[in-house]
Structure formats: C-alpha cells, structure tokens
Design an enzyme around this catalytic site. Sequence first.
Site, PDB file in Angstrom:
ATOM      1  N   LYS A  17     -59.121  40.997  -1.660  1.00 45.80           N
ATOM      2  CA  LYS A  17     -57.686  41.089  -1.957  1.00 45.80           C
ATOM      3  C   LYS A  17     -57.253  40.129  -3.056  1.00 45.80           C
ATOM      4  O   LYS A  17     -56.279  40.358  -3.749  1.00 45.80           O
ATOM      5  CB  LYS A  17     -56.868  40.805  -0.694  1.00 45.80           C
ATOM      6  CG  LYS A  17     -57.106  39.422  -0.119  1.00 45.80           C
ATOM      7  CD  LYS A  17     -56.280  39.167   1.119  1.00 45.80           C
ATOM      8  CE  LYS A  17     -56.838  39.779   2.372  1.00 45.80           C
ATOM      9  NZ  LYS A  17     -58.047  39.123   2.906  1.00 45.80           N
TER      10      LYS A  17
ATOM     11  N   HIS B 149     -58.073  31.012   9.687  1.00 46.06           N
ATOM     12  CA  HIS B 149     -57.740  30.774   8.278  1.00 46.06           C
ATOM     13  C   HIS B 149     -56.766  29.606   8.274  1.00 46.06           C
ATOM     14  O   HIS B 149     -55.676  29.705   8.829  1.00 46.06           O
ATOM     15  CB  HIS B 149     -57.107  32.019   7.647  1.00 46.06           C
ATOM     16  CG  HIS B 149     -57.088  31.972   6.141  1.00 46.06           C
ATOM     17  ND1 HIS B 149     -56.584  30.889   5.452  1.00 46.06           N
ATOM     18  CD2 HIS B 149     -57.533  32.845   5.205  1.00 46.06           C
ATOM     19  CE1 HIS B 149     -56.723  31.110   4.139  1.00 46.06           C
ATOM     20  NE2 HIS B 149     -57.300  32.288   3.968  1.00 46.06           N
TER      21      HIS B 149
ATOM     22  N   SER C 141     -53.951  29.299   2.715  1.00 48.81           N
ATOM     23  CA  SER C 141     -54.529  29.402   1.382  1.00 48.81           C
ATOM     24  C   SER C 141     -54.151  28.175   0.541  1.00 48.81           C
ATOM     25  O   SER C 141     -53.012  27.720   0.577  1.00 48.81           O
ATOM     26  CB  SER C 141     -54.031  30.681   0.711  1.00 48.81           C
ATOM     27  OG  SER C 141     -54.818  30.954  -0.417  1.00 48.81           O
TER      28      SER C 141
ATOM     29  N   GLY D 262     -59.149  29.605   2.067  1.00 49.96           N
ATOM     30  CA  GLY D 262     -58.380  28.374   1.927  1.00 49.96           C
ATOM     31  C   GLY D 262     -58.915  27.404   0.898  1.00 49.96           C
ATOM     32  O   GLY D 262     -58.226  26.467   0.512  1.00 49.96           O
TER      33      GLY D 262
ATOM     34  N   GLU E 199     -64.538  33.154   4.116  1.00 54.03           N
ATOM     35  CA  GLU E 199     -63.909  34.246   3.354  1.00 54.03           C
ATOM     36  C   GLU E 199     -63.143  33.691   2.155  1.00 54.03           C
ATOM     37  O   GLU E 199     -61.933  33.888   2.035  1.00 54.03           O
ATOM     38  CB  GLU E 199     -62.939  35.017   4.259  1.00 54.03           C
ATOM     39  CG  GLU E 199     -63.546  35.603   5.501  1.00 54.03           C
ATOM     40  CD  GLU E 199     -62.493  36.028   6.533  1.00 54.03           C
ATOM     41  OE1 GLU E 199     -61.282  35.833   6.296  1.00 54.03           O
ATOM     42  OE2 GLU E 199     -62.892  36.531   7.584  1.00 54.03           O
ATOM     43  N   PRO E 200     -63.809  32.982   1.253  1.00 58.74           N
ATOM     44  CA  PRO E 200     -63.069  32.412   0.130  1.00 58.74           C
ATOM     45  C   PRO E 200     -62.573  33.470  -0.848  1.00 58.74           C
ATOM     46  O   PRO E 200     -63.316  34.390  -1.191  1.00 58.74           O
ATOM     47  CB  PRO E 200     -64.103  31.507  -0.558  1.00 58.74           C
ATOM     48  CG  PRO E 200     -65.418  31.871   0.001  1.00 58.74           C
ATOM     49  CD  PRO E 200     -65.238  32.742   1.193  1.00 58.74           C
ATOM     50  N   GLY E 201     -61.332  33.349  -1.264  1.00 57.89           N
ATOM     51  CA  GLY E 201     -60.781  34.245  -2.280  1.00 57.89           C
ATOM     52  C   GLY E 201     -60.447  33.431  -3.518  1.00 57.89           C
ATOM     53  O   GLY E 201     -61.113  33.473  -4.535  1.00 57.89           O
ATOM     54  N   ARG E 202     -59.412  32.603  -3.391  1.00 57.25           N
ATOM     55  CA  ARG E 202     -58.943  31.759  -4.491  1.00 57.25           C
ATOM     56  C   ARG E 202     -60.087  30.955  -5.116  1.00 57.25           C
ATOM     57  O   ARG E 202     -60.166  30.779  -6.325  1.00 57.25           O
ATOM     58  CB  ARG E 202     -57.889  30.781  -3.922  1.00 57.25           C
ATOM     59  CG  ARG E 202     -57.151  29.959  -4.939  1.00 57.25           C
ATOM     60  CD  ARG E 202     -56.217  28.975  -4.239  1.00 57.25           C
ATOM     61  NE  ARG E 202     -55.274  29.610  -3.337  1.00 57.25           N
ATOM     62  CZ  ARG E 202     -54.136  30.191  -3.729  1.00 57.25           C
ATOM     63  NH1 ARG E 202     -53.804  30.215  -4.990  1.00 57.25           N
ATOM     64  NH2 ARG E 202     -53.324  30.744  -2.834  1.00 57.25           N
TER      65      ARG E 202
ATOM     66  N   ASP F 299     -47.194  33.788  -4.059  1.00 60.61           N
ATOM     67  CA  ASP F 299     -48.287  32.824  -3.876  1.00 60.61           C
ATOM     68  C   ASP F 299     -47.833  31.403  -4.216  1.00 60.61           C
ATOM     69  O   ASP F 299     -48.664  30.543  -4.471  1.00 60.61           O
ATOM     70  CB  ASP F 299     -49.489  33.238  -4.760  1.00 60.61           C
ATOM     71  CG  ASP F 299     -50.754  32.497  -4.381  1.00 60.61           C
ATOM     72  OD1 ASP F 299     -51.014  32.339  -3.172  1.00 60.61           O
ATOM     73  OD2 ASP F 299     -51.481  32.047  -5.292  1.00 60.61           O
TER      74      ASP F 299
ATOM     75  N   ASP G 172     -35.454  44.023 -15.324  1.00 65.99           N
ATOM     76  CA  ASP G 172     -34.917  43.364 -14.144  1.00 65.99           C
ATOM     77  C   ASP G 172     -34.635  41.884 -14.416  1.00 65.99           C
ATOM     78  O   ASP G 172     -35.473  41.181 -14.998  1.00 65.99           O
ATOM     79  CB  ASP G 172     -35.949  43.490 -13.010  1.00 65.99           C
ATOM     80  CG  ASP G 172     -35.361  43.117 -11.677  1.00 65.99           C
ATOM     81  OD1 ASP G 172     -34.351  42.380 -11.645  1.00 65.99           O
ATOM     82  OD2 ASP G 172     -35.905  43.560 -10.654  1.00 65.99           O
TER      83      ASP G 172
HETATM   84  C1  LIG Z   1     -58.107  37.111   6.356  1.00 65.58           C
HETATM   85  C2  LIG Z   1     -58.149  36.410   5.060  1.00 65.58           C
HETATM   86  N1  LIG Z   1     -59.312  35.867   4.660  1.00 65.58           N
HETATM   87  C3  LIG Z   1     -59.433  35.236   3.479  1.00 65.58           C
HETATM   88  C4  LIG Z   1     -58.366  35.145   2.606  1.00 65.58           C
HETATM   89  C5  LIG Z   1     -58.569  34.444   1.304  1.00 65.58           C
HETATM   90  O1  LIG Z   1     -57.927  33.239   1.303  1.00 65.58           O
HETATM   91  P1  LIG Z   1     -58.091  32.203   0.115  1.00 65.58           P
HETATM   92  O2  LIG Z   1     -57.778  32.908  -1.135  1.00 65.58           O
HETATM   93  O3  LIG Z   1     -57.141  31.123   0.442  1.00 65.58           O
HETATM   94  O4  LIG Z   1     -59.498  31.706   0.137  1.00 65.58           O
HETATM   95  C6  LIG Z   1     -57.114  35.664   2.999  1.00 65.58           C
HETATM   96  C7  LIG Z   1     -55.959  35.549   2.123  1.00 65.58           C
HETATM   97  O5  LIG Z   1     -54.913  36.128   2.315  1.00 65.58           O
HETATM   98  C8  LIG Z   1     -57.013  36.320   4.247  1.00 65.58           C
HETATM   99  O6  LIG Z   1     -55.862  36.865   4.660  1.00 65.58           O
END
Ligand SMILES: Cc1ncc(COP(=O)(O)O)c(C=O)c1O
Length: 420
Positions: free
Chosen positions: A32, A161, A164, A201, A243-246, A288, A324
């Site tokens: 995501k 979690h 973030s 996070g 589950e790192p995203g950022r 965000d 807008d």
């Molecule tokens: C279930 C879950 N996992 C992982 C993430 C990713 O988080 P981050 O970008 O802080 O690492 C999110 C972010 O919304 C999440 O909802």
Amino acid sequence: MAANYLWVRSALLSLQAFTEKMPRVRPFYAVKCNPDPVMLRVLANLGCGFDCASAKEMATVLDMGVEAESIVFAHPCKRPLDLEFAIETNVTRMTFDCVDELEKVAAECPHAELVLRIRADDPSAVVQFGHKYGADPQTEAPMLLAAAKQLEMNVVGVSFHVGSGSQSCDAYPLAVEAARRVFDQAADLGYEMQLLDLGGGFWGRFDATGHVPLEDVSEAINSALDRFFPVNSSGRKVEVIAEPGRYFAEACTTMYALVTTVKDRPDGSRSYYITDGVYGSFNNLVYDHGSVTAKVLRGPGMPPVQPVETETRLPSTVFGPTCDGVDLIFKDVPMPLLRRGDWLQFPNFGAYTIAGACAFNGIPVDNPDIMYVWSEEPTGSWEHSVAMLRKGADKDNPALQAPEHHLCFVADLHDLESIC
Ligand SMILES: Cc1ncc(COP(=O)(O)O)c(C=O)c1O
C-alpha cells in the site's frame, strides 16, 4: 508534467540493511505504501515477502510469481471480495482482531492461518492505528483466542503495528513482550503459535554515508526477540516477519513539479501554481501528516537569477494544479523568486504519496512520468543518472529482472533534462 525519479538501488540497500541488522526478521513489504511495479519486482527478486491489503495488491504480487506463502493478508477487517480472492489464490495467512471477523473467516475460509493483531501503540509515531485496529492484549486477546478455539480455527501467530513513522525504541520491545503473553495465553488453550509479525513503522532514510540508520531500533528488537522468543535448545524458533512500508519506499523517490503560473499579489506576496498537488503526491499532507522540503531547480535557457546570498525572498504560497482551493501545498513561506518554467524538487517523496493520488479535474497526477535509476550513490546526481540511463547501464543486473520497458526512461526526457 510531474515526474518521479525512482532510485531502484535503494530497494536492494534497504533490504540488505534490514536483514543484516535483524537477521531473524524477514520483511514483507507493505504494498500500500507505494505499489510501484519496479520496486515490487526488485523486492520480489531479492526474496522479500509482501503485506497485502486487498485482492488488487495480492493479484499484483502473485502475477509477478510471488508464492502465496510469501504474502500476509494483513487487513484485520476484510472486504468480502478480497477474502474471496485470498481463498481462490490460497493466500491463507490473514489477520483478525474481533469476533465478527473471526466468524466471517471461519465461515468462508476454515483453513485460514489466522494471525491475531494486538494493539501496541507508540504514542510518538507519526500516524496512529490503535484507535482503529488491534485487540487489547490483556482484555480482548484471551476472549478472541477462546472464540477461535470454539470455532476450531487455527491461530498461528500474533501481529501488531506500533504506528507509522515510529519514533521510540521502546515501542517494539514492549509490543514483543505483549505478544509473548498472548502466545502463552494461546498455549494454555492448546495452540502452538509459530508466527510473530512486527508490523511496519520503521523509518527509512539514508544517512550521509548511504546507510540506513536502523541501529537503535534493530538492537532493541533483537534483544526483545532473544529475551521473549529465544531459539530453544533444539534450534526451534518462532518465525518472525515485519511489514515495513515507509522504510523501503520513502527515500527512493524524488519528485519534480514544474511551475506553470506565477501570480504577484497586491500585498507583495506571490502565488505559484505547480503540476502536482494535494490530489496527487501531496495527498500525504492530508493523510500522512507529511511535511514538505523543496529545492528550486532553474530551467536552462532562462535569464540568470540573483546569487543565492543576495536573492530576494518573498512570502510565497504554492498551489497544486486543480481548481480546488484546498489544493494548497504551502503558504507564505519565504522563497526565492520563481519563474514559469522553473522546477521544484521534493526529496524523500516515495511513501504514501503517489499511492494515494487520483486524477481529479482530469489532471493525471496519479500517473507521473517515472525515471528508474540504478546508480551507486545514495542520492545519485541528476547528470549521472541521466547519463547512466542513456548508456543503459546496469540493465543486466540480475536483481532487476523486470521487463525491459520498466528499466527504460518512460518520462518525457525533454522536460526532465531541463532540470540539469
Ligand atoms: C497492516 C499494516 N502493515 C504495515 C504497514 C506499513 O507501515 P509503515 O509504512 O509504517 O512501515 C501499514 C500501514 O498502513 C499497515 O496498515
């Protein structure tokens, strides 16, 4: 006209840093955060797993050849069609945090490998999730485990979690300790849980030497794992994922937007209109808690500007391209005088930016031109990157077995070249 410069090598370096610092933890990238196909492909080729929230995200990574076992369906409140897709494609690891979800999954997918998401907030994290997801580990978790037992569902682990953009090194150890207690409650009911999911996070910016500074948080996590989830004498250990995203997405992208209109205001201030805005990558300002750092890039072939030391600065407001009024990026900030044709550069702009953009007003800010670069330097100078790309350097890098066209420059080179 908005363009992104995506430093693909950062995926490799970030992954290496993550696994070196936390050898027990396998990352599952949170799609995501930025579902860029090249980022996903590189991470998949390097053995990363994926955290998916929907059928679309699962389909995207499955289509890349990722195994269903390398996906965690980490949405605690699933839409029926997403659950259906998970069942069809054999994605069995999925999270839950309430009885209703448990009953839903039990009815539709009795063979699910359930992961109980508990609440474990870092109050200093930039974005909080605890008010929305996560069962209280003391009051709700025992009840949920008992309900799962009654439904004869297989609960295989615990996730959390901390929020973030976590700022505290205490958050993960406290959460790991809480997870340990839930493992013990589960054992009392006859469950033998094997999965601990640390969630996301993590921060992910490169320092001056090109390293991701993960030291403090990784040390805290490693010692919490050793203490609460030690490897037992027969070598058996709980599988640990995150589950790192950022962490992966933020630093890899630099965004460029063109100044299209300059307005002098009667009060002596100025307004600028640029090619990306709040309906595009700057949706991070709304969703965000994003902050903006901009650098001015002068268009070539234009008259010289004042030297930086003596330049005039006026209170300046920068607007996005839609009609807008809320499409405002920053207001009354002292800035050097910009001209139509100058560019603004926004570094560290890959996390929760393009992923949330839309094409409001028929302006396709959700589909910027993207230049993929595989350079050695952490930030890669612009000239170097363009030159590398022209030469087609590193196309043969095995980590980048993406379709050819993904490795080519897909932006309008003319526009971007004018930056250097
Ligand atoms: C279930 C879950 N996992 C992982 C993430 C990713 O988080 P981050 O970008 O802080 O690492 C999110 C972010 O919304 C999440 O909802």
